[in-house]
Design an enzyme around this catalytic site. Structure first.
Site, PDB file in Angstrom:
ATOM      1  N   ASP A 135       8.828   2.872   3.659  1.00  0.00           N
ATOM      2  CA  ASP A 135       8.090   4.101   3.938  1.00  0.00           C
ATOM      3  C   ASP A 135       7.527   4.105   5.355  1.00  0.00           C
ATOM      4  O   ASP A 135       7.558   5.122   6.055  1.00  0.00           O
ATOM      5  CB  ASP A 135       6.932   4.259   2.935  1.00  0.00           C
ATOM      6  CG  ASP A 135       7.430   4.261   1.504  1.00  0.00           C
ATOM      7  OD1 ASP A 135       8.652   4.367   1.296  1.00  0.00           O
ATOM      8  OD2 ASP A 135       6.590   4.123   0.587  1.00  0.00           O
ATOM      9  N   LEU A 138       6.506  10.514  -2.393  1.00  0.00           N
ATOM     10  CA  LEU A 138       6.913  10.981  -1.068  1.00  0.00           C
ATOM     11  C   LEU A 138       6.216  10.215   0.054  1.00  0.00           C
ATOM     12  O   LEU A 138       6.158  10.667   1.190  1.00  0.00           O
ATOM     13  CB  LEU A 138       6.636  12.491  -0.940  1.00  0.00           C
ATOM     14  CG  LEU A 138       7.349  13.344  -1.997  1.00  0.00           C
ATOM     15  CD1 LEU A 138       6.922  14.800  -1.905  1.00  0.00           C
ATOM     16  CD2 LEU A 138       8.868  13.247  -1.851  1.00  0.00           C
ATOM     17  N   GLU A 173      -1.448  -1.459   4.136  1.00  0.00           N
ATOM     18  CA  GLU A 173      -1.269  -1.137   2.712  1.00  0.00           C
ATOM     19  C   GLU A 173      -1.034  -2.394   1.876  1.00  0.00           C
ATOM     20  O   GLU A 173      -1.611  -2.559   0.804  1.00  0.00           O
ATOM     21  CB  GLU A 173      -0.084  -0.168   2.550  1.00  0.00           C
ATOM     22  CG  GLU A 173       0.205   0.172   1.108  1.00  0.00           C
ATOM     23  CD  GLU A 173       0.865   1.520   0.906  1.00  0.00           C
ATOM     24  OE1 GLU A 173       1.127   2.227   1.895  1.00  0.00           O
ATOM     25  OE2 GLU A 173       1.115   1.870  -0.266  1.00  0.00           O
ATOM     26  N   SER A 201       3.050   9.403   0.827  1.00  0.00           N
ATOM     27  CA  SER A 201       1.914   9.992   1.540  1.00  0.00           C
ATOM     28  C   SER A 201       1.076   8.903   2.214  1.00  0.00           C
ATOM     29  O   SER A 201       0.504   9.129   3.278  1.00  0.00           O
ATOM     30  CB  SER A 201       1.047  10.803   0.584  1.00  0.00           C
ATOM     31  OG  SER A 201       0.547   9.984  -0.442  1.00  0.00           O
ATOM     32  N   GLU A 204      16.584   2.379  -4.106  1.00  0.00           N
ATOM     33  CA  GLU A 204      15.238   2.333  -4.701  1.00  0.00           C
ATOM     34  C   GLU A 204      14.914   0.919  -5.162  1.00  0.00           C
ATOM     35  O   GLU A 204      15.717   0.260  -5.825  1.00  0.00           O
ATOM     36  CB  GLU A 204      15.192   3.313  -5.886  1.00  0.00           C
ATOM     37  CG  GLU A 204      13.977   4.181  -5.898  1.00  0.00           C
ATOM     38  CD  GLU A 204      13.799   5.018  -4.627  1.00  0.00           C
ATOM     39  OE1 GLU A 204      13.071   4.561  -3.718  1.00  0.00           O
ATOM     40  OE2 GLU A 204      14.373   6.111  -4.542  1.00  0.00           O
ATOM     41  N   HIS A 205      13.743   0.462  -4.762  1.00  0.00           N
ATOM     42  CA  HIS A 205      13.262  -0.880  -5.108  1.00  0.00           C
ATOM     43  C   HIS A 205      14.161  -1.982  -4.532  1.00  0.00           C
ATOM     44  O   HIS A 205      14.217  -3.082  -5.050  1.00  0.00           O
ATOM     45  CB  HIS A 205      13.107  -1.035  -6.633  1.00  0.00           C
ATOM     46  CG  HIS A 205      12.103  -0.067  -7.184  1.00  0.00           C
ATOM     47  ND1 HIS A 205      10.748  -0.253  -7.040  1.00  0.00           N
ATOM     48  CD2 HIS A 205      12.262   1.110  -7.823  1.00  0.00           C
ATOM     49  CE1 HIS A 205      10.110   0.781  -7.588  1.00  0.00           C
ATOM     50  NE2 HIS A 205      11.007   1.627  -8.063  1.00  0.00           N
ATOM     51  N   THR A 206      14.854  -1.635  -3.458  1.00  0.00           N
ATOM     52  CA  THR A 206      15.620  -2.662  -2.747  1.00  0.00           C
ATOM     53  C   THR A 206      14.835  -3.217  -1.560  1.00  0.00           C
ATOM     54  O   THR A 206      15.079  -4.331  -1.139  1.00  0.00           O
ATOM     55  CB  THR A 206      16.957  -2.085  -2.221  1.00  0.00           C
ATOM     56  OG1 THR A 206      16.690  -0.812  -1.630  1.00  0.00           O
ATOM     57  CG2 THR A 206      17.973  -1.943  -3.337  1.00  0.00           C
ATOM     58  N   ASP A 207      13.879  -2.438  -1.024  1.00  0.00           N
ATOM     59  CA  ASP A 207      13.270  -2.874   0.251  1.00  0.00           C
ATOM     60  C   ASP A 207      12.543  -4.201   0.128  1.00  0.00           C
ATOM     61  O   ASP A 207      12.762  -5.125   0.900  1.00  0.00           O
ATOM     62  CB  ASP A 207      12.399  -1.770   0.895  1.00  0.00           C
ATOM     63  CG  ASP A 207      11.215  -1.294   0.068  1.00  0.00           C
ATOM     64  OD1 ASP A 207      11.068  -1.693  -1.109  1.00  0.00           O
ATOM     65  OD2 ASP A 207      10.404  -0.499   0.624  1.00  0.00           O
ATOM     66  N   ALA A 219       3.394  11.570  -5.432  1.00  0.00           N
ATOM     67  CA  ALA A 219       4.584  12.321  -5.843  1.00  0.00           C
ATOM     68  C   ALA A 219       5.859  11.591  -5.445  1.00  0.00           C
ATOM     69  O   ALA A 219       6.945  12.154  -5.488  1.00  0.00           O
ATOM     70  CB  ALA A 219       4.565  13.714  -5.215  1.00  0.00           C
TER      71      ALA A 219
END
Ligand code: GLA
Length: 381
Positions: free
Chosen positions: A169, A122, A157, A124, A32-35, A120
């Site tokens: 993502d 996920l 994005e 989206s 998490e938060h590594t990308d 959420a």
């Protein structure tokens, strides 16, 4: 939902769509938060998908309709700053134009049907942009590769909507395979598909954070500030995730809080993902599960992206004997991923429901995660 996008298209625009595609949401196993720090991630595609059906439209104009909005949005995607959900599709159009892969007249009608929950954790938005990139490029007769679709979606994005996300993502929505986790090294974009053992549950806290984009941008700025300082120690450092794990004392001396905590999370999480991928590949689920708990603790304490609701779910899972559990996605609300071995599912879900109800007076939604496949063309009806 598949047929719904086509049906919505017909009902709204009065004719059949010319092309359609779908892409999945994602559940991140660990990383998490590594990308956006040049580190590795290990997501799976969620079975819930976003379907996009498209047809030609007026030059420069996007007409968009979704099962989630009553109004048809009509925008000139070439003009100025974009807002609302349509901004994501408009960003995709701009990027396709730049690649020479946009529909010829440069306009389109777009119908969207989705069962990926919004805000959420996920992804989206990536499901929407990757599916839109595929459908609109098909309408143009262009055949973009999965990685190109991920690039179009990411830039839509990041550059056009202005969320300073990483590439996890979009790559997951484009490249994921059924029954596999995607090990993605975000600096090199090298990928490996790893078969998954165990059973995965997704526990949705019901907490929706519209602020997540703001918090994500803030964390990213902190990580950049940390890199700027750490470069004085190690001039060739480009990514925070590349800081040598053996040099943690030096990192701690060089950084003030909160940059120190943020950087410690990223360096520790990077090591956990690489080790975790090896464990998963060798089916060492128990040790892999422990890494999930460690990751959650690091997100909570060091990256400060958890919430009491998510912590309650993780603690209940642990008490009831789940192999691992952690918040998944950006955090600040959203869902928790729970890893189970062969047995104990009923006990774990009971304990999660019980303790969440005791604390918050309601029950979280619990779903089984069936790792699915990435973007695909859909039949037009
Ligand atoms: C959001 C971003 C991703 C990633 C996660 C945190 O989902 O879109 O790129 O940074 O947060 O791991």
């Amino acid at each position: 939902m598949r047929g719904n996008a086509s049906a919505l298209f017909r009902a709204t625009f009065g004719g059949a769509p010319r092309a359609a595609a779908s892409a999945p949401g994602r559940v991140n196993l660990i990383g998490e938060h590594t990308d956006y720090n040049g580190g590795p991630v290990l997501p799976v595609a969620y079975a819930a998908r976003t379907y996009v059906a498209v047809g030609p439209g007026e030059p420069g104009i996007l007409e968009m309709v979704s099962t989630r909005e009553e109004q048809v949005a009509r925008i000139d995607y070439r003009a100025g700053r974009l807002a609302g959900w349509g901004a994501y599709v408009a960003g995709v159009m701009r990027e396709l134009v730049a690649l020479g892969a946009a529909p010829l007249a440069g306009g389109a009608r777009v119908a969207v049907a989705s069962d990926v929950p919004v805000a959420a954790g996920l992804a989206s938005s990536a499901a929407l942009t990757v599916a839109a990139a595929k459908a609109l490029s098909l309408l143009a007769g262009a055949r973009l590769q999965a990685r190109q679709l991920a690039g179009v979606a990411f830039r839509a994005e990041h550059d056009h909507v202005g969320v300073r996300c990483g590439i996890m993502d979009q790559m997951s929505a484009a490249l994921a395979r059924p029954g596999r986790a995607l090990l993605l090294e975000c600096a090199s974009l090298a990928v490996r598909h790893i078969p998954i053992g165990g059973r995965l549950l997704l526990v949705d806290s019901g907490l929706r954070r519209e602020l997540a984009a703001g918090a994500l941008n803030e964390r990213r700025a902190e990580c950049e500030a940390a890199v700027a300082r750490l470069k004085l120690e190690l001039p060739e450092l480009r990514w925070l995730a590349s800081w040598p794990a053996a040099w943690l004392p030096r990192l701690k001396r060089a950084l003030p809080e909160p940059l120190r905590s943020r950087a410690l999370h990223v360096v520790g999480e990077t090591a956990r993902v690489r080790f975790g991928a090896q464990l998963l590949a060798r089916r060492h689920l128990k040790r892999f599960g422990e890494l999930l708990y460690e990751s959650h603790e690091s997100c909570r304490q060091l990256y400060d992206c958890s919430t009491p609701e998510l912590d309650t779910i993780v603690a209940a899972a642990r008490r009831a004997g789940a192999l691992g559990a952690r918040l998944t996605g950006a955090g600040w609300g959203g869902a928790v991923l729970v890893l189970l071995g062969g047995k104990g599912e009923a006990k774990v879900t009971r304990e999660i429901r019980r303790s969440f109800r005791a604390a918050y007076g309601r029950e979280p939604a619990i779903d089984v995660v069936h790792p699915s496949g990435g973007v695909r063309r859909e039949p037009v009806r």
